[in-house]
Design a protein around this motif. Structure first.
Motif, PDB file in Angstrom:
ATOM      1  N   ILE A  77     -13.701   7.254  11.093  1.00 42.47           N
ATOM      2  CA  ILE A  77     -12.515   6.218  11.236  1.00 42.47           C
ATOM      3  C   ILE A  77     -11.519   6.806  12.243  1.00 42.47           C
ATOM      4  O   ILE A  77     -11.425   8.177  12.479  1.00 42.47           O
ATOM      5  N   ALA A  78     -10.996   5.911  13.106  1.00 44.25           N
ATOM      6  CA  ALA A  78     -10.185   6.245  14.168  1.00 44.25           C
ATOM      7  C   ALA A  78      -8.979   5.087  14.413  1.00 44.25           C
ATOM      8  O   ALA A  78      -9.403   4.085  14.192  1.00 44.25           O
ATOM      9  N   SER A  79      -7.863   5.719  15.227  1.00 45.22           N
ATOM     10  CA  SER A  79      -6.885   4.668  15.422  1.00 45.22           C
ATOM     11  C   SER A  79      -7.403   3.361  16.430  1.00 45.22           C
ATOM     12  O   SER A  79      -8.415   3.915  17.320  1.00 45.22           O
ATOM     13  N   HIS A  80      -7.179   2.064  16.232  1.00 47.20           N
ATOM     14  CA  HIS A  80      -7.550   1.301  17.106  1.00 47.20           C
ATOM     15  C   HIS A  80      -6.417   0.185  17.187  1.00 47.20           C
ATOM     16  O   HIS A  80      -5.663  -0.117  16.229  1.00 47.20           O
ATOM     17  N   ALA A  81      -6.391  -0.513  18.352  1.00 49.20           N
ATOM     18  CA  ALA A  81      -5.230  -1.339  18.592  1.00 49.20           C
ATOM     19  C   ALA A  81      -5.124  -2.434  17.700  1.00 49.20           C
ATOM     20  O   ALA A  81      -4.041  -2.792  17.055  1.00 49.20           O
ATOM     21  N   VAL A 131     -11.052  -2.637  11.210  1.00 50.46           N
ATOM     22  CA  VAL A 131     -10.693  -2.608   9.988  1.00 50.46           C
ATOM     23  C   VAL A 131      -9.091  -2.836  10.186  1.00 50.46           C
ATOM     24  O   VAL A 131      -8.597  -2.106  10.757  1.00 50.46           O
ATOM     25  N   GLY A 132      -8.623  -4.079   9.593  1.00 52.65           N
ATOM     26  CA  GLY A 132      -7.161  -4.208   9.518  1.00 52.65           C
ATOM     27  C   GLY A 132      -6.647  -4.782   7.955  1.00 52.65           C
ATOM     28  O   GLY A 132      -7.387  -4.891   7.298  1.00 52.65           O
ATOM     29  N   PRO A 133      -5.488  -5.355   8.256  1.00 53.32           N
ATOM     30  CA  PRO A 133      -5.011  -5.767   6.881  1.00 53.32           C
ATOM     31  C   PRO A 133      -5.694  -6.888   6.396  1.00 53.32           C
ATOM     32  O   PRO A 133      -5.862  -7.152   5.120  1.00 53.32           O
ATOM     33  N   GLU A 134      -6.413  -7.810   7.168  1.00 54.02           N
ATOM     34  CA  GLU A 134      -7.395  -8.829   6.613  1.00 54.02           C
ATOM     35  C   GLU A 134      -8.659  -8.443   6.131  1.00 54.02           C
ATOM     36  O   GLU A 134      -9.287  -9.220   5.740  1.00 54.02           O
ATOM     37  N   ALA A 157     -13.426  12.355   0.299  1.00 62.02           N
ATOM     38  CA  ALA A 157     -12.779  11.861   1.350  1.00 62.02           C
ATOM     39  C   ALA A 157     -13.408  12.477   2.796  1.00 62.02           C
ATOM     40  O   ALA A 157     -13.239  13.276   2.897  1.00 62.02           O
ATOM     41  N   GLY A 158     -14.220  11.359   3.487  1.00 62.42           N
ATOM     42  CA  GLY A 158     -14.886  12.015   4.624  1.00 62.42           C
ATOM     43  C   GLY A 158     -14.128  12.181   5.979  1.00 62.42           C
ATOM     44  O   GLY A 158     -14.350  13.069   6.684  1.00 62.42           O
ATOM     45  N   SER A 159     -13.214  10.976   6.257  1.00 65.23           N
ATOM     46  CA  SER A 159     -12.463  11.139   7.541  1.00 65.23           C
ATOM     47  C   SER A 159     -11.071  10.558   7.110  1.00 65.23           C
ATOM     48  O   SER A 159     -11.020   9.639   6.117  1.00 65.23           O
ATOM     49  N   VAL A 160     -10.206  10.503   8.043  1.00 61.37           N
ATOM     50  CA  VAL A 160      -8.979  10.238   8.020  1.00 61.37           C
ATOM     51  C   VAL A 160      -8.217   9.821   9.415  1.00 61.37           C
ATOM     52  O   VAL A 160      -8.692  10.668  10.037  1.00 61.37           O
ATOM     53  N   ALA A 161      -7.575   8.787   9.369  1.00 62.06           N
ATOM     54  CA  ALA A 161      -6.779   8.336  10.487  1.00 62.06           C
ATOM     55  C   ALA A 161      -5.754   7.526  10.339  1.00 62.06           C
ATOM     56  O   ALA A 161      -5.474   6.658   9.328  1.00 62.06           O
ATOM     57  N   PHE A 162      -4.648   7.471  11.228  1.00 59.40           N
ATOM     58  CA  PHE A 162      -3.582   6.687  11.288  1.00 59.40           C
ATOM     59  C   PHE A 162      -4.021   5.440  11.876  1.00 59.40           C
ATOM     60  O   PHE A 162      -4.986   5.258  12.838  1.00 59.40           O
ATOM     61  N   SER A 163      -3.483   4.207  11.616  1.00 59.26           N
ATOM     62  CA  SER A 163      -3.502   2.903  12.266  1.00 59.26           C
ATOM     63  C   SER A 163      -3.114   3.066  13.626  1.00 59.26           C
ATOM     64  O   SER A 163      -2.469   3.809  14.003  1.00 59.26           O
ATOM     65  N   GLY A 164      -3.697   1.887  14.539  1.00 57.18           N
ATOM     66  CA  GLY A 164      -3.256   2.010  15.933  1.00 57.18           C
ATOM     67  C   GLY A 164      -1.639   1.919  15.943  1.00 57.18           C
ATOM     68  O   GLY A 164      -1.009   2.550  17.006  1.00 57.18           O
ATOM     69  N   ASP A 165      -0.873   1.136  15.059  1.00 60.85           N
ATOM     70  CA  ASP A 165       0.452   1.206  15.222  1.00 60.85           C
ATOM     71  C   ASP A 165       1.365   2.249  14.623  1.00 60.85           C
ATOM     72  O   ASP A 165       2.655   2.474  14.601  1.00 60.85           O
ATOM     73  N   GLY A 166       0.568   3.021  13.821  1.00 65.61           N
ATOM     74  CA  GLY A 166       1.005   4.310  13.113  1.00 65.61           C
ATOM     75  C   GLY A 166       1.607   4.007  11.915  1.00 65.61           C
ATOM     76  O   GLY A 166       2.314   4.554  11.146  1.00 65.61           O
ATOM     77  N   SER A 167       1.739   2.531  11.557  1.00 62.84           N
ATOM     78  CA  SER A 167       2.464   2.270  10.294  1.00 62.84           C
ATOM     79  C   SER A 167       1.544   2.473   8.810  1.00 62.84           C
ATOM     80  O   SER A 167       2.165   2.509   7.882  1.00 62.84           O
TER      81      SER A 167
END
Length: 357
Positions: free
Chosen positions: A314-318, A333-336, A271-281
């Motif tokens: 990878i990083a958080s994004h709205a 990158v999102g749920p879709e 695993a090269g990088s890690v991030a929470f999603s923009g809304d933290g969920s």
């Protein structure tokens, strides 16, 4: 006494003074290192739409960077093990300071500013035995080195300031390396750990992995409420498929995030990088070796995979996450799934670093 003439002159001078904040370089949201087509290297600022706000040269391959929270100033760290960290004015690329670790140390690719920008913390290890250290630099005094403390582990790689602004979280990878060729010396006996310290280095809490002690803890993600995610890289027998992500909250047990076996095999132990999603969920990890992004809920449940060749940053994004790859691609990158945002004539390196202002 201030006269009308001097008052007007001071207003004119103030209006003519160039802005020094991040707005002066196009309001970037992230920092990323890259290799250009001509073989040179750069540090760039990227906006949320994937466009490049600025770019400044680096003397060699970069790994990660740290953005000053108030000034358009960044510290670019060399690929580990590194001997340089450059403080760069992002308006024109001027190198303001060249930082070097003590003679018996090396930088390990990461560092972070204190929330007010007054201090810089750098991740270091001893050349002789890979014992971890955190260097402290006074950003207001020309980045003078003013102290250090133990990382309470071996081979540290990443660190963050916790939301309470009183605590550091440190990822100790556990790997001892040869001082000449980076050969790994202790993969059979390595003991990676996640450590919390006070700002003076006092140990507050340490957590080791209950299983898979050959999983090196490498990179960190931090949510506003103090939930920590960490990405791992497998140093054990090839062909195994250990989980590569864990979550932790101080005072609680680790939560190991497991994907189905086929998906874990697809990550190739890395695993090269890690991030929470923009809304933290949710939280995600990347694998440039496997060409995959894995998404998990904030409770550790596997949500799915996205395929993307050589993806790592990878990083958080709205809209979920922003990700980058070694082919110059920047994507949302999102749920879709994933959709392209931009492409640069460059190979993006390992990380997208958010600029917190």
């Amino acid at each position: 006494m201030t006269t009308r003439r001097t008052f007007l002159a001071s207003l004119l001078a103030a209006s003519a003074t160039p802005a020094v904040g991040w707005a002066a370089v196009g309001d970037p949201t992230y920092l990323a290192a890259a290799k250009l087509a001509n073989g040179s290297y750069m540090l760039a600022g990227l906006r949320e739409d994937g466009s490049t706000a600025f770019s400044v040269p680096l003397p060699a391959r970069g790994h990660a960077a740290s953005a000053h929270p108030k000034r358009a100033e960044a510290v670019g760290f060399a690929r580990r093990p590194g001997t340089y960290a450059l403080v760069v004015d992002c308006r024109d690329g001027e190198v303001l300071h060249r930082l070097a670790p003590p003679a018996d140390r090396q930088f390990n690719g990461h560092g972070t500013f204190s929330p007010d920008g007054s201090l810089l913390y750098t991740v270091e290890q001893a050349v002789e035995d890979s014992a971890g250290h955190i260097g402290i630099w006074d950003a207001a005094a020309g980045y003078a080195r003013i102290g250090e403390f133990a990382s309470h582990g071996v081979g540290p790689h990443d660190l963050r300031v916790m939301p309470d602004h009183q605590t550091l979280v440190i990822a100790n990878g556990g790997i001892q390396t040869d001082k000449w060729d980076r050969a790994k010396l202790n993969t059979d006996t390595m003991r990676p750990n996640l450590v919390y310290t006070a700002l003076d280095g006092t140990l507050l809490e340490s957590r080791e992995l209950p299983d898979f002690h050959q999983n090196s803890i490498r990179h960190l993600a931090l949510r506003d409420d103090g939930l920590v995610g960490f990405a791992m890289q497998w140093e054990g027998e090839p062909g195994m498929a250990p989980p590569l992500l864990a979550l932790h909250r101080r005072g609680e047990e680790l939560v190991i995030c497991e994907a189905p076996l086929g998906d874990e095999l697809g990550m190739d132990g890395y695993a090269g990088s890690v991030a929470f999603s923009g809304d933290g969920s949710e939280i995600a990890i990347t694998s440039p070796r496997g060409g995959r992004i894995h998404r998990f809920s904030d409770s550790g449940r596997f949500l799915g995979a996205v395929s993307r060749a050589d993806v790592c940053g990878i990083a958080s994004h709205a809209g979920g996450y922003m990700a980058s790859d070694g082919l110059g691609g920047v994507l949302l990158v999102g749920p879709e799934g994933a959709r392209p945002l931009a492409r640069a004539e460059a190979a993006w390196d390992n990380h997208l670093v958010p600029i917190a202002v």
